[in-house]
Design a protein around this motif. Sequence first.
Motif, PDB file in Angstrom:
ATOM      1  N   GLY A 257       0.797  -1.218   0.000  1.00 32.24           N
ATOM      2  CA  GLY A 257       0.000   0.000   0.000  1.00 32.24           C
ATOM      3  C   GLY A 257       0.827   1.263   0.000  1.00 32.24           C
ATOM      4  N   ARG A 258       2.155   1.155   0.051  1.00 37.62           N
ATOM      5  CA  ARG A 258       3.012   2.333   0.130  1.00 37.62           C
ATOM      6  C   ARG A 258       4.077   2.284  -0.968  1.00 37.62           C
ATOM      7  N   ALA A 259       4.063   3.279  -1.844  1.00 38.13           N
ATOM      8  CA  ALA A 259       5.038   3.352  -2.930  1.00 38.13           C
ATOM      9  C   ALA A 259       6.350   3.916  -2.400  1.00 38.13           C
ATOM     10  N   ARG A 260       7.454   3.340  -2.877  1.00 36.19           N
ATOM     11  CA  ARG A 260       8.782   3.811  -2.473  1.00 36.19           C
ATOM     12  C   ARG A 260       9.426   4.531  -3.646  1.00 36.19           C
ATOM     13  N   PHE A 261      10.207   5.539  -3.333  1.00 40.76           N
ATOM     14  CA  PHE A 261      10.901   6.332  -4.346  1.00 40.76           C
ATOM     15  C   PHE A 261      12.326   5.835  -4.475  1.00 40.76           C
ATOM     16  N   PRO A 262      12.831   5.726  -5.658  1.00 39.93           N
ATOM     17  CA  PRO A 262      12.208   5.889  -6.966  1.00 39.93           C
ATOM     18  C   PRO A 262      11.549   4.586  -7.426  1.00 39.93           C
ATOM     19  N   ARG A 263      10.439   4.717  -8.056  1.00 36.87           N
ATOM     20  CA  ARG A 263       9.692   3.537  -8.511  1.00 36.87           C
ATOM     21  C   ARG A 263      10.481   2.764  -9.564  1.00 36.87           C
TER      22      ARG A 263
ATOM     23  N   VAL B 130      31.528  17.409  -8.861  1.00 32.24           N
ATOM     24  CA  VAL B 130      30.151  17.483  -9.367  1.00 32.24           C
ATOM     25  C   VAL B 130      29.755  16.152 -10.024  1.00 32.24           C
ATOM     26  N   LEU B 131      30.698  15.468 -10.654  1.00 30.61           N
ATOM     27  CA  LEU B 131      30.400  14.187 -11.304  1.00 30.61           C
ATOM     28  C   LEU B 131      30.190  13.044 -10.310  1.00 30.61           C
ATOM     29  N   ALA B 132      30.883  13.083  -9.189  1.00 33.32           N
ATOM     30  CA  ALA B 132      30.817  11.968  -8.234  1.00 33.32           C
ATOM     31  C   ALA B 132      29.399  11.690  -7.721  1.00 33.32           C
ATOM     32  N   PRO B 133      28.571  12.704  -7.394  1.00 34.78           N
ATOM     33  CA  PRO B 133      27.204  12.374  -6.973  1.00 34.78           C
ATOM     34  C   PRO B 133      26.358  11.782  -8.102  1.00 34.78           C
ATOM     35  N   VAL B 134      26.674  12.144  -9.351  1.00 38.05           N
ATOM     36  CA  VAL B 134      25.970  11.541 -10.481  1.00 38.05           C
ATOM     37  C   VAL B 134      26.294  10.045 -10.517  1.00 38.05           C
ATOM     38  N   GLN B 135      27.590   9.723 -10.352  1.00 36.77           N
ATOM     39  CA  GLN B 135      27.998   8.317 -10.281  1.00 36.77           C
ATOM     40  C   GLN B 135      27.343   7.633  -9.084  1.00 36.77           C
ATOM     41  N   ALA B 136      27.269   8.335  -7.966  1.00 37.29           N
ATOM     42  CA  ALA B 136      26.653   7.757  -6.763  1.00 37.29           C
ATOM     43  C   ALA B 136      25.213   7.350  -7.047  1.00 37.29           C
ATOM     44  N   TRP B 137      24.440   8.248  -7.644  1.00 38.30           N
ATOM     45  CA  TRP B 137      23.019   7.965  -7.888  1.00 38.30           C
ATOM     46  C   TRP B 137      22.842   6.876  -8.939  1.00 38.30           C
ATOM     47  N   TRP B 138      23.514   7.035 -10.096  1.00 38.33           N
ATOM     48  CA  TRP B 138      23.384   6.029 -11.150  1.00 38.33           C
ATOM     49  C   TRP B 138      23.844   4.661 -10.658  1.00 38.33           C
ATOM     50  N   GLY B 139      24.966   4.648  -9.969  1.00 34.72           N
ATOM     51  CA  GLY B 139      25.499   3.382  -9.465  1.00 34.72           C
ATOM     52  C   GLY B 139      24.578   2.731  -8.451  1.00 34.72           C
ATOM     53  N   TRP B 140      24.052   3.537  -7.546  1.00 34.61           N
ATOM     54  CA  TRP B 140      23.129   2.993  -6.542  1.00 34.61           C
ATOM     55  C   TRP B 140      21.903   2.393  -7.212  1.00 34.61           C
ATOM     56  N   ALA B 141      21.278   3.145  -8.132  1.00 35.10           N
ATOM     57  CA  ALA B 141      20.046   2.693  -8.779  1.00 35.10           C
ATOM     58  C   ALA B 141      20.297   1.441  -9.622  1.00 35.10           C
ATOM     59  N   ALA B 142      21.353   1.435 -10.404  1.00 34.31           N
ATOM     60  CA  ALA B 142      21.641   0.283 -11.267  1.00 34.31           C
ATOM     61  C   ALA B 142      21.947  -0.955 -10.436  1.00 34.31           C
ATOM     62  N   THR B 143      22.701  -0.777  -9.355  1.00 31.64           N
ATOM     63  CA  THR B 143      23.034  -1.917  -8.494  1.00 31.64           C
ATOM     64  C   THR B 143      21.803  -2.434  -7.778  1.00 31.64           C
ATOM     65  N   GLU B 144      20.981  -1.540  -7.271  1.00 32.68           N
ATOM     66  CA  GLU B 144      19.770  -1.965  -6.565  1.00 32.68           C
ATOM     67  C   GLU B 144      18.835  -2.725  -7.505  1.00 32.68           C
ATOM     68  N   ARG B 145      18.693  -2.235  -8.738  1.00 30.64           N
ATOM     69  CA  ARG B 145      17.850  -2.957  -9.704  1.00 30.64           C
ATOM     70  C   ARG B 145      18.433  -4.336 -10.011  1.00 30.64           C
ATOM     71  N   ALA B 146      19.750  -4.422 -10.182  1.00 28.57           N
ATOM     72  CA  ALA B 146      20.389  -5.709 -10.472  1.00 28.57           C
ATOM     73  C   ALA B 146      20.194  -6.692  -9.321  1.00 28.57           C
ATOM     74  N   VAL B 147      20.341  -6.217  -8.100  1.00 28.79           N
ATOM     75  CA  VAL B 147      20.161  -7.081  -6.933  1.00 28.79           C
ATOM     76  C   VAL B 147      18.720  -7.562  -6.860  1.00 28.79           C
ATOM     77  N   ARG B 148      17.779  -6.658  -7.102  1.00 27.36           N
ATOM     78  CA  ARG B 148      16.357  -7.014  -7.045  1.00 27.36           C
ATOM     79  C   ARG B 148      15.975  -8.009  -8.145  1.00 27.36           C
ATOM     80  N   ARG B 149      16.674  -7.958  -9.266  1.00 29.68           N
ATOM     81  CA  ARG B 149      16.385  -8.869 -10.386  1.00 29.68           C
ATOM     82  C   ARG B 149      17.273 -10.113 -10.369  1.00 29.68           C
ATOM     83  N   ARG B 150      18.167 -10.191  -9.396  1.00 33.09           N
ATOM     84  CA  ARG B 150      19.134 -11.291  -9.293  1.00 33.09           C
ATOM     85  C   ARG B 150      19.990 -11.410 -10.569  1.00 33.09           C
ATOM     86  N   ARG B 151      20.490 -10.264 -10.999  1.00 34.83           N
ATOM     87  CA  ARG B 151      21.338 -10.189 -12.194  1.00 34.83           C
ATOM     88  C   ARG B 151      22.746  -9.779 -11.775  1.00 34.83           C
TER      89      ARG B 151
END
Length: 126
Positions: free
Chosen positions: A8-14, A76-97
Amino acid sequence: MTSTSGPGRARFPRSVYGVGDEPDPRFSLANERTFLAWIRTSLALSAAGVALEALDVPIAGGLRLACALLLVGLGVLAPVQAWWGWAATERAVRRRRPLPSPLLSPVIAAGTLAAGVLLLLGLLLR
Protein backbone atom coordinates in the motif's frame (compact mmCIF):
# COMPACT_ATOMS: atom_id res chain seq x y z
CA MET A 1 2.55 -1.62 13.58
CA THR A 2 2.40 -0.36 9.98
CA SER A 3 4.93 -1.46 7.37
CA THR A 4 6.71 1.35 5.48
CA SER A 5 7.39 -0.79 2.41
CA GLY A 6 4.24 -2.84 2.01
CA PRO A 7 2.07 -3.01 -1.09
CA GLY A 8 0.00 0.00 0.00
CA ARG A 9 3.01 2.33 0.13
CA ALA A 10 5.04 3.35 -2.93
CA ARG A 11 8.78 3.81 -2.47
CA PHE A 12 10.90 6.33 -4.35
CA PRO A 13 12.21 5.89 -6.97
CA ARG A 14 9.69 3.54 -8.51
CA SER A 15 12.14 2.78 -11.34
CA VAL A 16 14.27 1.01 -8.72
CA TYR A 17 11.80 -0.32 -6.17
CA GLY A 18 9.13 -1.22 -8.71
CA VAL A 19 11.17 -4.06 -10.24
CA GLY A 20 12.15 -7.51 -9.05
CA ASP A 21 11.91 -8.93 -5.56
CA GLU A 22 12.84 -7.46 -2.20
CA PRO A 23 16.49 -8.48 -1.60
CA ASP A 24 18.23 -9.41 1.62
CA PRO A 25 18.58 -6.08 3.49
CA ARG A 26 22.35 -6.59 3.81
CA PHE A 27 22.74 -6.11 0.04
CA SER A 28 20.69 -2.92 0.00
CA LEU A 29 22.58 -1.57 3.01
CA ALA A 30 25.95 -2.35 1.39
CA ASN A 31 24.77 -0.56 -1.75
CA GLU A 32 23.77 2.44 0.36
CA ARG A 33 27.23 2.52 2.00
CA THR A 34 28.80 2.63 -1.47
CA PHE A 35 26.48 5.50 -2.39
CA LEU A 36 27.58 7.40 0.73
CA ALA A 37 31.26 6.72 -0.06
CA TRP A 38 30.76 8.38 -3.45
CA ILE A 39 29.15 11.37 -1.72
CA ARG A 40 32.14 11.65 0.64
CA THR A 41 34.45 11.46 -2.37
CA SER A 42 32.48 14.27 -3.99
CA LEU A 43 32.87 16.45 -0.92
CA ALA A 44 36.61 15.74 -0.73
CA LEU A 45 37.19 16.54 -4.40
CA SER A 46 35.19 19.76 -4.19
CA ALA A 47 36.91 20.82 -0.97
CA ALA A 48 40.34 20.16 -2.47
CA GLY A 49 39.50 22.29 -5.50
CA VAL A 50 38.19 25.16 -3.40
CA ALA A 51 41.17 24.93 -1.03
CA LEU A 52 43.62 25.26 -3.92
CA GLU A 53 42.14 28.62 -4.83
CA ALA A 54 41.20 29.83 -1.35
CA LEU A 55 44.59 29.17 0.29
CA ASP A 56 47.87 30.69 -0.78
CA VAL A 57 49.27 27.47 -2.25
CA PRO A 58 52.66 28.07 -3.91
CA ILE A 59 51.78 26.65 -7.34
CA ALA A 60 51.97 28.32 -10.75
CA GLY A 61 48.73 30.34 -11.07
CA GLY A 62 47.30 28.95 -14.31
CA LEU A 63 47.99 25.36 -13.33
CA ARG A 64 46.50 25.94 -9.88
CA LEU A 65 43.28 27.30 -11.37
CA ALA A 66 43.08 24.45 -13.93
CA CYS A 67 43.59 21.88 -11.19
CA ALA A 68 41.04 23.54 -8.92
CA LEU A 69 38.43 23.63 -11.68
CA LEU A 70 39.12 20.02 -12.57
CA LEU A 71 38.74 18.90 -8.95
CA VAL A 72 35.50 20.82 -8.48
CA GLY A 73 34.20 19.41 -11.77
CA LEU A 74 35.02 15.88 -10.60
CA GLY A 75 33.28 16.72 -7.33
CA VAL A 76 30.15 17.48 -9.37
CA LEU A 77 30.40 14.19 -11.30
CA ALA A 78 30.82 11.97 -8.23
CA PRO A 79 27.20 12.37 -6.97
CA VAL A 80 25.97 11.54 -10.48
CA GLN A 81 28.00 8.32 -10.28
CA ALA A 82 26.65 7.76 -6.76
CA TRP A 83 23.02 7.97 -7.89
CA TRP A 84 23.38 6.03 -11.15
CA GLY A 85 25.50 3.38 -9.47
CA TRP A 86 23.13 2.99 -6.54
CA ALA A 87 20.05 2.69 -8.78
CA ALA A 88 21.64 0.28 -11.27
CA THR A 89 23.03 -1.92 -8.49
CA GLU A 90 19.77 -1.97 -6.56
CA ARG A 91 17.85 -2.96 -9.70
CA ALA A 92 20.39 -5.71 -10.47
CA VAL A 93 20.16 -7.08 -6.93
CA ARG A 94 16.36 -7.01 -7.04
CA ARG A 95 16.38 -8.87 -10.39
CA ARG A 96 19.13 -11.29 -9.29
CA ARG A 97 21.34 -10.19 -12.19
CA PRO A 98 25.10 -9.49 -12.34
CA LEU A 99 26.14 -6.18 -10.84
CA PRO A 100 26.82 -3.39 -13.34
CA SER A 101 30.19 -1.71 -13.69
CA PRO A 102 30.40 1.92 -12.57
CA LEU A 103 29.91 4.24 -15.55
CA LEU A 104 31.83 7.32 -14.44
CA SER A 105 34.58 5.68 -12.39
CA PRO A 106 37.09 5.70 -15.27
CA VAL A 107 36.36 9.39 -15.92
CA ILE A 108 36.78 10.29 -12.25
CA ALA A 109 39.97 8.22 -11.97
CA ALA A 110 41.47 9.80 -15.10
CA GLY A 111 40.45 13.27 -13.92
CA THR A 112 42.02 12.69 -10.53
CA LEU A 113 45.22 11.52 -12.22
CA ALA A 114 45.19 14.64 -14.42
CA ALA A 115 44.70 16.85 -11.36
CA GLY A 116 47.69 15.19 -9.70
CA VAL A 117 49.83 15.77 -12.79
CA LEU A 118 48.75 19.44 -12.90
CA LEU A 119 49.66 19.80 -9.23
CA LEU A 120 53.06 18.21 -9.77
CA LEU A 121 53.76 20.44 -12.77
CA GLY A 122 52.60 23.47 -10.82
CA LEU A 123 54.99 22.67 -8.00
CA LEU A 124 57.90 22.06 -10.35
CA LEU A 125 57.31 25.24 -12.38
CA ARG A 126 56.79 27.72 -9.56
